[in-house]
Design a protein around this motif. Structure first.
Motif, PDB file in Angstrom:
ATOM      1  N   PRO B 161      -8.418  -6.067 -26.946  1.00 56.01           N
ATOM      2  CA  PRO B 161      -8.275  -5.416 -27.883  1.00 56.01           C
ATOM      3  C   PRO B 161      -9.489  -5.833 -28.808  1.00 56.01           C
ATOM      4  CG  PRO B 161      -8.030  -7.805 -28.067  1.00 56.01           C
ATOM      5  CD  PRO B 161      -7.740  -7.588 -26.532  1.00 56.01           C
ATOM      6  N   LEU B 162      -9.151  -4.253 -29.835  1.00 56.95           N
ATOM      7  CA  LEU B 162     -10.397  -3.705 -31.025  1.00 56.95           C
ATOM      8  C   LEU B 162     -11.339  -5.464 -31.155  1.00 56.95           C
ATOM      9  CD1 LEU B 162      -9.459  -0.927 -31.388  1.00 56.95           C
ATOM     10  CD2 LEU B 162     -11.226  -1.057 -29.219  1.00 56.95           C
ATOM     11  N   SER B 163     -10.399  -6.096 -31.672  1.00 52.94           N
ATOM     12  CA  SER B 163     -11.112  -7.086 -32.085  1.00 52.94           C
ATOM     13  C   SER B 163     -12.036  -7.808 -31.205  1.00 52.94           C
ATOM     14  CB  SER B 163      -9.796  -7.926 -32.991  1.00 52.94           C
ATOM     15  OG  SER B 163      -8.943  -8.702 -32.150  1.00 52.94           O
ATOM     16  N   ALA B 164     -11.756  -8.158 -30.306  1.00 48.40           N
ATOM     17  CA  ALA B 164     -12.243  -8.564 -29.183  1.00 48.40           C
ATOM     18  C   ALA B 164     -13.958  -8.423 -28.699  1.00 48.40           C
ATOM     19  CB  ALA B 164     -11.885  -8.855 -27.743  1.00 48.40           C
ATOM     20  N   THR B 165     -14.436 -10.071 -29.164  1.00 42.30           N
ATOM     21  CA  THR B 165     -16.205  -9.841 -28.954  1.00 42.30           C
ATOM     22  C   THR B 165     -16.766  -9.566 -27.260  1.00 42.30           C
ATOM     23  OG1 THR B 165     -16.537 -12.160 -29.512  1.00 42.30           O
ATOM     24  CG2 THR B 165     -17.207  -9.718 -31.041  1.00 42.30           C
ATOM     25  N   TRP B 166     -17.661  -8.968 -26.964  1.00 41.41           N
ATOM     26  CA  TRP B 166     -18.382  -9.461 -25.617  1.00 41.41           C
ATOM     27  C   TRP B 166     -19.328 -10.700 -26.046  1.00 41.41           C
ATOM     28  CZ3 TRP B 166     -16.543  -6.109 -21.424  1.00 41.41           C
ATOM     29  CH2 TRP B 166     -17.045  -6.097 -20.234  1.00 41.41           C
ATOM     30  N   THR B 167     -19.155 -11.409 -24.934  1.00 37.22           N
ATOM     31  CA  THR B 167     -20.195 -12.859 -24.667  1.00 37.22           C
ATOM     32  C   THR B 167     -21.189 -12.160 -24.414  1.00 37.22           C
ATOM     33  OG1 THR B 167     -17.881 -14.100 -23.721  1.00 37.22           O
ATOM     34  CG2 THR B 167     -19.906 -15.088 -23.419  1.00 37.22           C
ATOM     35  N   VAL B 168     -22.196 -12.449 -24.659  1.00 39.36           N
ATOM     36  CA  VAL B 168     -23.598 -12.055 -24.462  1.00 39.36           C
ATOM     37  C   VAL B 168     -24.287 -13.501 -23.468  1.00 39.36           C
ATOM     38  CG1 VAL B 168     -25.673 -12.059 -25.029  1.00 39.36           C
ATOM     39  CG2 VAL B 168     -24.816 -11.162 -26.435  1.00 39.36           C
ATOM     40  N   THR B 169     -24.606 -12.555 -22.114  1.00 34.28           N
ATOM     41  CA  THR B 169     -24.686 -13.286 -20.942  1.00 34.28           C
ATOM     42  C   THR B 169     -26.491 -13.371 -21.254  1.00 34.28           C
ATOM     43  OG1 THR B 169     -23.598 -12.171 -19.297  1.00 34.28           O
ATOM     44  CG2 THR B 169     -26.073 -13.481 -18.406  1.00 34.28           C
ATOM     45  N   GLY B 170     -27.054 -14.712 -21.956  1.00 37.23           N
ATOM     46  CA  GLY B 170     -28.713 -14.582 -22.403  1.00 37.23           C
ATOM     47  C   GLY B 170     -28.865 -16.369 -22.819  1.00 37.23           C
ATOM     48  N   SER B 171     -29.513 -16.791 -22.437  1.00 39.15           N
ATOM     49  CA  SER B 171     -30.370 -17.762 -23.283  1.00 39.15           C
ATOM     50  C   SER B 171     -31.263 -17.192 -24.321  1.00 39.15           C
ATOM     51  CB  SER B 171     -30.611 -18.835 -22.162  1.00 39.15           C
ATOM     52  OG  SER B 171     -31.077 -19.844 -22.818  1.00 39.15           O
ATOM     53  N   GLY B 172     -31.561 -18.493 -25.267  1.00 37.84           N
ATOM     54  CA  GLY B 172     -32.808 -18.350 -25.891  1.00 37.84           C
ATOM     55  C   GLY B 172     -33.264 -20.032 -26.044  1.00 37.84           C
ATOM     56  N   ALA B 173     -34.647 -19.984 -26.365  1.00 36.32           N
ATOM     57  CA  ALA B 173     -35.134 -20.922 -26.361  1.00 36.32           C
ATOM     58  C   ALA B 173     -36.626 -21.610 -27.313  1.00 36.32           C
ATOM     59  CB  ALA B 173     -35.392 -22.204 -25.492  1.00 36.32           C
ATOM     60  N   CYS B 174     -36.158 -22.678 -28.306  1.00 37.94           N
ATOM     61  CA  CYS B 174     -37.215 -22.728 -29.211  1.00 37.94           C
ATOM     62  C   CYS B 174     -38.569 -23.894 -28.932  1.00 37.94           C
ATOM     63  CB  CYS B 174     -36.799 -22.421 -31.039  1.00 37.94           C
ATOM     64  SG  CYS B 174     -36.969 -21.020 -30.815  1.00 37.94           S
ATOM     65  N   VAL B 175     -39.566 -23.999 -28.940  1.00 40.94           N
ATOM     66  CA  VAL B 175     -39.602 -25.246 -28.875  1.00 40.94           C
ATOM     67  C   VAL B 175     -40.171 -25.597 -30.911  1.00 40.94           C
ATOM     68  CG1 VAL B 175     -42.105 -26.481 -28.325  1.00 40.94           C
ATOM     69  CG2 VAL B 175     -40.859 -24.933 -26.822  1.00 40.94           C
ATOM     70  N   ILE B 176     -40.463 -26.368 -30.888  1.00 36.50           N
ATOM     71  CA  ILE B 176     -40.719 -26.493 -32.356  1.00 36.50           C
ATOM     72  C   ILE B 176     -41.658 -27.517 -32.785  1.00 36.50           C
ATOM     73  CG2 ILE B 176     -38.644 -25.106 -33.052  1.00 36.50           C
ATOM     74  CD1 ILE B 176     -37.508 -28.100 -34.163  1.00 36.50           C
TER      75      ILE B 176
END
Lengths: 363, 363
Positions: B161-176
């Motif tokens: 449906p038009l309300s659906a979102t598309w799951t991102v193929t992605g990763s993020g990482a931070c060193v803090i």
């Protein structure tokens, strides 16, 4: 505010103790007819806990344990600064739909059956940093939800190998904070305000994921023992202690087979903990009489034994210093069916008896 | 050591900033052909990431992002004190079998698509308490694992449906950590050591689980918008700020429909954030050209937009103060099929530009 220090790469020593202000346990009927039956706060004969689905039953059980713990600390949910909670289910739905409804700022965790160790660790870090007078740490497991999630529908009546453990239907919750529990002369006093003193977290050793290449999801003890070995070994090294410096080293749910492997693995490192080792999975059931094979397991195993049996013994001073090591097996039905090994993780929590400065009230 | 203070019931202000020492992003080919393509560290054309299963692909992607982040900070895994990581999959297996192999003390999290907010929050609490010079915070999502986990096998070719979102193929990482990233004149300097300054976490607002009774798992934006509203509203109250005190308020993955609902809900409370609001799910794809309907979603959506696009802008001073609000929808296929509503959670992270004390190196 408490200032801790890092003792080693994986451990933290809290200069000021993080007090267990209250603890509560709720279990099912099988646990309630085991050796620890007299210690649980609530034994529910209805394994559905009044709900229509197993998952809702587990949510309700966890929420009940949290409500009891908050009440025993003389508090309301509004007084709780944040919650650290998780469970075994996919997307941790037992926690998301139970305890989360209380409207408390919420951090969801996944540490498999080590979750009580993870929640106490993160709660203690937050308390020691000064971010909360009262923090709630909780977890749960339910025999029926776990069998459905990881193994076979109960209706199949599948046979269980002798290495299998029995998932505990139970939940444990603790309120922790920088100050001791309310003294027993006050209304709403906590049973953990014992005449002799209190129970507190004085250090933690964070678990690493340890993969020994086990593939048997019906031998969880074997999968988790290497992780328990690693955490106990690092704890003793980081704090320059020997096993005898602990009155007890209590793992979460290794069961009989896992205990054997743990003792063997530690012996290979020259460490003998056999005289002080106990396992919540071996304490909660009478394996012979209750047909639980290798012992109890699940997040609720370590959590309910901790809250019902262990913490009161530390508050009273019967046990002075304990290393509590909940153990978790990391798998999902997808990863298992794809042939990925079952790795393990174990979080170490140092629990100590803190004597009461001046003996006033009575328990 | 940094000493923070509680500003309100759900927020913490860090007296000393918690610096983002490095950040890295890895995405798939669809994300790598979207509007932010020039900012990602790595775009992998092979959606299997060289592995045999989708789950292993996601693990590998997350581990790659972590490896990149650690490398960009001029560190090795041995230098990392602890990891906070999680993902969308049942029992968070993408994290347990990827990043966890690095042998770093590990805390597994589940916050659905808000996980980057949860990991940064807990990492910042640990840093501010003095428990780690370098802490890794990471998360990921993968279109194929998420569809398999929550919806239908890809081979079905189900209509969305038009309300659906598309799951991102992605990763993020931070060193803090408590200290700024290494200056660029040093080997192994971080791109976040900008000539003008650095990006740092100066406060957090912990999310509560908010249930508005939505049951539509194909309208995640609608399910999460009430939680985003609650967190943003409490953040503004706790810090006595108005929307204009932020250069941007950036939610995780509400998408078009969720954004409308969020703006409406906040307007009901008398708060207008329309001039400063952006959403990672609307930034990462060209919805018209890429057929992504309401926008991008998944843990990896907020995490990759943060690490690739947002943090460099804060380090350079282009953005001075941003409220980053990753949003999560709490459900499993079991809870959904049992008719339980999809509740939401959102964790708020205040990110600020910290000017460099004396302008030395160059970026």
């Amino acid at each position: 505010m408490s200032v801790g220090k890092q003792t080693g790469k994986a451990s933290i020593f809290f200069t000021d103790p993080v007090y267990i202000q209250s603890a509560a346990s709720v279990v099912g009927s099988k646990e309630g007819s085991g050796p620890l039956k007299e210690y649980f706060d609530m034994i529910c004969e209805d394994s559905m806990f009044g709900e229509k689905t197993w998952e809702s039953a587990e949510s309700t059980m966890q929420k009940e344990a949290a409500t009891l713990a908050i009440g025993k600390a003389g508090l309301t949910p509004h007084d709780i600064r944040m919650v650290f909670a998780g469970d075994l289910l996919a997307q941790t739905i037992a926690s998301s739909f139970g305890i989360a409804e209380m409207g408390i700022p919420f951090y969801g965790l996944y540490g498999a059956c080590s979750t009580m160790g993870e929640s106490l660790s993160l709660g203690a870090i937050a308390v020691s940093a000064g971010y909360g007078a009262h923090i709630l740490c909780a977890t749960s497991s339910h025999f029926a939800t776990a069998e459905k999630e990881f193994r076979f529908p109960l209706g199949y009546g599948s046979q269980r190998p002798l290495s299998a453990t029995w998932t505990v239907t139970g939940s444990g919750a603790c309120v922790i904070g920088a100050k001791p529990p309310r003294s027993c002369s006050l209304p709403g006093s906590s049973p953990l305000a014992h005449t002799n003193g209190y129970a507190a977290i004085t250090g933690i050793t964070t678990g690493k994921v340890i993969d020994f290449g086990f593939h048997d999801s019906l031998n969880m003890g074997g999968c988790m023992a290497p992780a328990a070995c690693d955490t106990i070994h690092r704890n003793l090294e980081d704090f320059s202690r020997s096993p005898e410096d602990y009155d007890a080293i209590i793992t979460g749910d290794l069961g009989m087979i896992g205990q054997h492997i743990l003792l063997d693995l530690l012996a290979e490192k020259g460490t003998d903990i056999s005289s002080v080792h106990q396992d919540c999975g071996l304490l909660i059931y009478d394996n012979q009489a209750q047909d639980t094979h290798s012992g109890g397991s699940g997040c609720g195993c370590a959590a309910s034994v901790l809250t019902a049996w262990l913490l009161p013994r530390i508050a009273s001073g019967e046990l002075k210093r304990v290393l509590f090591v909940p153990t978790g097996a990391l798998l999902s039905k997808v990863s298992f069916n794809e042939g990925v090994p079952v790795s393990g993780i174990a979080h170490g929590i140092i629990l100590e008896h803190i004597p009461r400065p001046c003996k006033g009230g009575k328990n």
